[in-house]
Write a protein that holds these residues in place. Structure first.
Motif, PDB file in Angstrom:
ATOM      1  N   LEU A 671       0.841  -1.191   0.000  1.00  0.00           N
ATOM      2  CA  LEU A 671       0.000   0.000   0.000  1.00  0.00           C
ATOM      3  C   LEU A 671       0.876   1.241   0.000  1.00  0.00           C
ATOM      4  CD1 LEU A 671      -2.796  -0.678   2.674  1.00  0.00           C
ATOM      5  CD2 LEU A 671      -2.965  -0.892   0.199  1.00  0.00           C
ATOM      6  N   ALA A 672       0.329   2.308  -0.536  1.00  0.00           N
ATOM      7  CA  ALA A 672       0.938   3.633  -0.379  1.00  0.00           C
ATOM      8  C   ALA A 672       0.187   4.324   0.753  1.00  0.00           C
ATOM      9  CB  ALA A 672       0.832   4.443  -1.664  1.00  0.00           C
ATOM     10  N   ARG A 673       0.840   4.505   1.874  1.00  0.00           N
ATOM     11  CA  ARG A 673       0.189   5.079   3.054  1.00  0.00           C
ATOM     12  C   ARG A 673       0.696   6.502   3.286  1.00  0.00           C
ATOM     13  NH1 ARG A 673      -2.242   0.987   6.676  1.00  0.00           N
ATOM     14  NH2 ARG A 673      -2.520   2.787   8.037  1.00  0.00           N
ATOM     15  N   ARG A 681       4.390   7.019   1.568  1.00  0.00           N
ATOM     16  CA  ARG A 681       5.450   6.041   1.375  1.00  0.00           C
ATOM     17  C   ARG A 681       4.865   4.645   1.220  1.00  0.00           C
ATOM     18  NH1 ARG A 681       9.294   6.964   6.176  1.00  0.00           N
ATOM     19  NH2 ARG A 681       8.863   9.128   5.690  1.00  0.00           N
ATOM     20  N   LEU A 682       5.653   3.756   0.628  1.00  0.00           N
ATOM     21  CA  LEU A 682       5.206   2.390   0.363  1.00  0.00           C
ATOM     22  C   LEU A 682       5.419   1.519   1.591  1.00  0.00           C
ATOM     23  CD1 LEU A 682       6.698   1.894  -3.217  1.00  0.00           C
ATOM     24  CD2 LEU A 682       4.299   2.280  -2.629  1.00  0.00           C
ATOM     25  N   PRO A 710       9.672  -0.775  -1.085  1.00  0.00           N
ATOM     26  CA  PRO A 710       8.936  -0.262   0.082  1.00  0.00           C
ATOM     27  C   PRO A 710       9.857   0.242   1.181  1.00  0.00           C
ATOM     28  CG  PRO A 710       7.951  -2.316  -0.687  1.00  0.00           C
ATOM     29  CD  PRO A 710       9.230  -2.142  -1.447  1.00  0.00           C
ATOM     30  N   ALA A 711       9.401   1.245   1.887  1.00  0.00           N
ATOM     31  CA  ALA A 711      10.166   1.795   3.004  1.00  0.00           C
ATOM     32  C   ALA A 711       9.984   0.961   4.262  1.00  0.00           C
ATOM     33  CB  ALA A 711       9.735   3.237   3.270  1.00  0.00           C
ATOM     34  N   HIS A 712       8.794   0.340   4.411  1.00  0.00           N
ATOM     35  CA  HIS A 712       8.494  -0.424   5.620  1.00  0.00           C
ATOM     36  C   HIS A 712       7.978  -1.809   5.251  1.00  0.00           C
ATOM     37  CE1 HIS A 712       8.975   3.166   8.080  1.00  0.00           C
ATOM     38  NE2 HIS A 712       8.172   3.815   7.262  1.00  0.00           N
ATOM     39  N   HIS A 730      -8.399  -1.490   4.833  1.00  0.00           N
ATOM     40  CA  HIS A 730      -8.563  -0.539   5.931  1.00  0.00           C
ATOM     41  C   HIS A 730      -8.177  -1.154   7.275  1.00  0.00           C
ATOM     42  CE1 HIS A 730     -10.450   2.335   3.276  1.00  0.00           C
ATOM     43  NE2 HIS A 730     -11.297   1.407   2.855  1.00  0.00           N
ATOM     44  N   ALA A 731      -8.135  -2.493   7.338  1.00  0.00           N
ATOM     45  CA  ALA A 731      -7.797  -3.160   8.605  1.00  0.00           C
ATOM     46  C   ALA A 731      -6.297  -3.380   8.756  1.00  0.00           C
ATOM     47  CB  ALA A 731      -8.532  -4.494   8.694  1.00  0.00           C
ATOM     48  N   LEU A 732      -5.523  -3.053   7.751  1.00  0.00           N
ATOM     49  CA  LEU A 732      -4.080  -3.257   7.833  1.00  0.00           C
ATOM     50  C   LEU A 732      -3.457  -2.221   8.766  1.00  0.00           C
ATOM     51  CD1 LEU A 732      -3.429  -3.921   4.059  1.00  0.00           C
ATOM     52  CD2 LEU A 732      -3.098  -5.576   5.899  1.00  0.00           C
ATOM     53  N   PRO A 733      -2.527  -2.646   9.604  1.00  0.00           N
ATOM     54  CA  PRO A 733      -1.927  -1.703  10.563  1.00  0.00           C
ATOM     55  C   PRO A 733      -0.997  -0.728   9.870  1.00  0.00           C
ATOM     56  CG  PRO A 733      -0.815  -3.822  10.676  1.00  0.00           C
ATOM     57  CD  PRO A 733      -1.982  -4.010   9.748  1.00  0.00           C
TER      58      PRO A 733
END
Length: 830
Positions: A671-673, A681-682, A710-712, A730-733
């Motif tokens: 995801l891009a958050r 960031r990815l 990805p960064a994380h 939406h449930a991903l931390p």
């Protein structure tokens, strides 16, 4: 506020007759029609509408004084291919079912369903439909004449309420709306679309509801034609290199190229490119053949691009910063006849020779061109001929080559409306040739008689150095990604003040950042937001940023540039009304020919144009946008899972495919958050055994460019699923940077580590950084890494490539790399 309109008697009678013929009431027909309207406006196929019910089902309670009214929720599914007759049958069944349970208090229904509650809107539904069809008896009092007056409501009970009153001459429609959400013009259009929809329903009840027109003839004319009337004359039958040759004849002694103290006039550039073109012809280069260019920015790279076009061929930019595996995949797919490169970059292309693709070094073999004639080779070219192929991220894990013809480039750089260029201008060339912004920089300068200042890659990443370069070079026009604009705006302000044109783009522009530049006292003369996918040849629309009032969430992307058309369509390819979100489709002379060697994908993304001449096409962009009332376009985001990070277009599926190829990974999602506003960031969510971030990051660097790594990395037992069995994104931390590094703090042990730790702490905004802390786990990303690179250059006099951050993301590892680099330089000096 309330907007009032009227449905004529004839349409009302036809609507009532349509309902009766299918054992439905007028209310059911109105509810079905309102469901269609809301579905089309919201782009959803699941719509809930509230309605009040008297709840006086027994004759004994009809005359009782008291409030018995209850609220029902009518849920309607609106399938794309459903006809109105089918939808009406569904609404009838749902309504009768709701009537059968009307005694259940609405409050108990909410308590049982437990929806997510918020003070911003009502639960379960936000739109109400009220039909008043009970005749109002005359009120008579001795000596008084009474008249019913409409009460002036000052509070909207729901986001939107449609009040319908039956009258002898038709239906009175009152749209009561919350003024915090809607303005009067929007509701007036909505009311007009509703009546237009009802007229279409009674005329064609068996037609698919998605095909029923919302727009009247005037609005259709405005959206489809008036706002797309962009035709302008330009030499559409010419080619890039023939127009350059004409410019070189006009201004042979003017400076065309400049880079680090070297320069070429138009005549010199023309002659050298002619010599290269003649050599390339001897190697098999010609029309519809590709020649690779794997070089760092500089004078000879531009000579290479022009020489390839003069040979009648097309260029294939290959970024030296890309992983070898990815470069090999591009070479294997494109099959160029030759690769222009530099001697030190040959190790990046080991597979080229093995595949029979020779390399020509533009540095060590440069003088071999002296033997070639300096006159034009006279290669034929036509406007639709291939000019270049540039690769973008692919959702299947395989990058795709976008094939751009000469006409697309000419339509871009000869449009004098959004950023006119001329002989008095100097254009900064800051973009990598593999990034399509370079198309505007290079050919925008050289086909308009301007000077092209080639900015070396290290300088672009160092804001103070870039500012000095722009001022010293007298730059008057440049393009920056939004990420670089946001990061370097303050440092570049003195250079901005000298610019005639500053174009920004690549992702949504923050109005606050744009306002800071506009009103900071050192603003460019023209600040332009440019939008466009690679498939549309760099720019599709532009917006001149002058005043930012009304741009609360983002700066608009503007209107289509010359000889370009934009359509905002729903999933039935019907044009959406002003203010309604739709997918952005692009037409006109800027369209790519398609994807290299991918006919299936080309047919999927480049569709026949239903609004243009026969044989023309539209590109399905996957971007969501809406028309504003003035004809500008407001960009809303992506429909699919493609994202833009700091100006780079990324298909998340390509990263997920690369993760799934790693040993021990059973499932992965990226995801891009934007957990911190303005810092996107990815984040990779990985299911598997014995997974750690450094190992995964190092593995991905072998096949993906750094901006796609990805960064994380968040390990999970399993990806969360929703009730439909799909991944619940939406449930991903979130990625907790503070917990990302499990190591205890360990202080620096050497002078290099100590200096590095201080630089990292300053850039990342931390009190201290341990020698084994991960740069990305601490919140770093590629733009912050560029700041560190600049500071390392000043502190250690070494040029550390950006990839080093991904390969050595800790203080300890980076210190070793710096010490090794310093040792190498010392040995060279000796």
């Amino acid at each position: 506020a309330t907007h009032r309109t009227h449905l004529d008697r004839r349409t009302t009678q036809q609507l009532r007759a349509l309902g009766h013929a299918r054992q439905s009431t007028l209310f059911m027909a109105l509810a079905a029609a309102l469901g269609v309207l809301l579905s089309r406006y919201a782009g959803q196929d699941d719509v809930c509408i509230g309605t009040p019910i008297a709840n006086r089902t027994r004759a004994e309670v009809e005359g009782l004084i008291g409030f018995f009214v209850n609220t029902l929720v009518l849920r309607t599914r609106v399938p794309a291919q459903a006809t109105f007759e089918e939808l009406l049958a569904q609404v009838r069944a749902n309504t009768l079912g709701a009537y059968a349970h009307q005694d259940l208090p609405f409050e108990q229904l909410v308590e049982a369903l437990r929806p997510q509650r918020t003070a911003s809107h009502a639960p379960l539904f936000q739109v109400m439909l009220v039909l008043q069809n009970a005749p109002l008896e005359a009120l008579e009092l001795p000596g008084l004449k009474l008249q019913v007056l409409d009460g002036a409501s000052v509070t909207a009970k729901f986001d939107l309420t449609l009040n319908v009153v039956e009258q002898r001459d038709g239906l009175a429609l009152g749209f009561e709306y919350a003024t915090d959400l809607f303005d009067a013009a929007t509701i007036e259009r909505m009311a007009r679309h509703f009546t237009r929809l009802l007229e279409g329903i009674v005329q064609a009840p068996a037609a698919p509801v998605r095909a029923l027109a919302l727009l009247d003839a005037q609005e259709s004319q405005q959206i489809l034609h008036a706002w797309n009337a962009t035709r302008q004359d330009y030499p559409r039958d010419a080619s890039i290199h023939t127009l350059f040759e004409a410019q070189a004849r006009r201004t042979p002694h003017a400076t065309a190229l400049q880079c680090e103290g070297e320069q070429l006039t138009y005549a010199q550039l023309d002659a050298r490119a002619n010599q290269l073109a003649r050599y390339l012809n001897t190697q098999g280069a010609g029309p519809e053949r590709l020649v690779g260019v794997c070089m760092e920015r500089g004078l000879r790279m531009v000579v290479g691009l022009l020489g390839i076009l003069k040979a009648g061929a097309a260029y294939l930019p290959l970024d030296p910063a890309e992983p070898r595996e990815r470069l090999a995949a591009m070479l294997d797919d494109a099959r160029p006849v030759l690769v222009l490169t530099q001697r030190r970059l040959l190790p990046l292309l080991p597979d080229a020779a093995a595949k029979g693709v020779p390399a020509f070094c533009m540095d060590s073999q440069w003088h071999a061109l002296d033997a070639q004639p300096a006159t034009p080779p006279g290669a034929a070219a036509w406007p639709g001929q291939l000019a270049y192929v540039t690769y973008t991220s692919g959702s299947t894990g395989r990058p795709k080559g976008v094939a751009i013809p000469h006409r697309g480039v000419l339509r871009l750089v000869l449009d004098g409306s959004y950023a006119p260029l001329g002989p008095a201008d100097c254009v900064a060339h800051c973009a990598n040739p593999a990034f399509d912004a370079s198309t505007w920089e290079i050919w925008g300068a050289l086909l308009n008689g301007a000077r092209l200042l080639v900015v070396p890659p290290p300088v672009v990443l160092d804001a103070p150095a870039l500012c000095r370069e722009l001022l010293a070079g007298g730059v008057t026009a440049m393009w920056l990604t939004v990420g670089l604009f946001n990061e370097h705006a303050d440092a570049l302000a003195p250079a901005f003040a000298r610019l005639r044109h500053l174009l920004i783009g690549g992702e949504a522009v923050d109005p606050a950042k744009a306002a800071r530049v506009l009103h900071g006292g050192q603003a460019p003369r023209h600040l332009v937001n440019g939008y466009g996918p690679t498939e549309g040849t760099t720019f599709t629309t532009t917006f001149a940023i002058r005043a930012l009032s009304g741009c609360e969430h983002a700066v608009p992307i503007g209107r289509p540039i010359a000889n370009t058309q934009v359509y905002l369509l729903d999933d039935a390819l019907e044009p959406v009304p002003i203010g309604v979100a739709g997918e952005l489709y692009i037409g006109g002379d800027g369209l790519a020919r398609g994807y290299l060697n991918r006919p299936g994908l080309t047919a999927e993304k480049f569709i026949p144009n239903p609004f243009g001449e026969a044989g023309t096409r539209l590109y399905k962009s996957g971007d969501l946008a809406r028309w504003l009332a003035d004809g500008s376009i407001d960009y809303l985001g992506r429909i699919d899972h493609q994202v833009k990070i700091r100006g780079f277009r990324i298909e998340l599926g390509e990263i997920e495919a690369a993760l799934m190829a790693q040993p021990g990974v059973r499932d992965a999602l990226v995801l891009a958050r934007e957990d911190t506003p303005g810092d996107k960031r990815l984040v990779a969510y990985v299911v598997g055994d014995c997974l750690d971030a450094p190992t995964l990051r190092a593995a991905l660097l072998c096949s993906l460019p750094h901006y796609m790594v990805p960064a994380h990395y968040v390990p999970l037992q399993a990806l969360p699923l929703n009730a439909n069995g799909k991944v619940d994104r939406h449930a991903l931390p979130g990625a907790d940077a503070s917990a990302a590094s499990a190591r205890a703090y360990e202080a620096p042990r050497t002078p290099t580590e100590e200096a590095l730790a201080g630089i990292w702490a300053q850039v990342l905004g931390l009190d201290q950084v341990g020698v084994h802390d991960d740069f990305f786990a601490l919140g770093g990303h590629s733009l912050l890494a560029t700041q560190v690179v600049a500071k390392l250059r000043a502190a250690f006099q070494v040029e550390l490539p950006l990839r080093a951050f991904f390969e050595t993301p800790t203080i300890a590892a980076m210190a070793q790399a710096i010490d090794a680099e310093k040792q190498t330089f010392e040995e060279i000096d000796l």
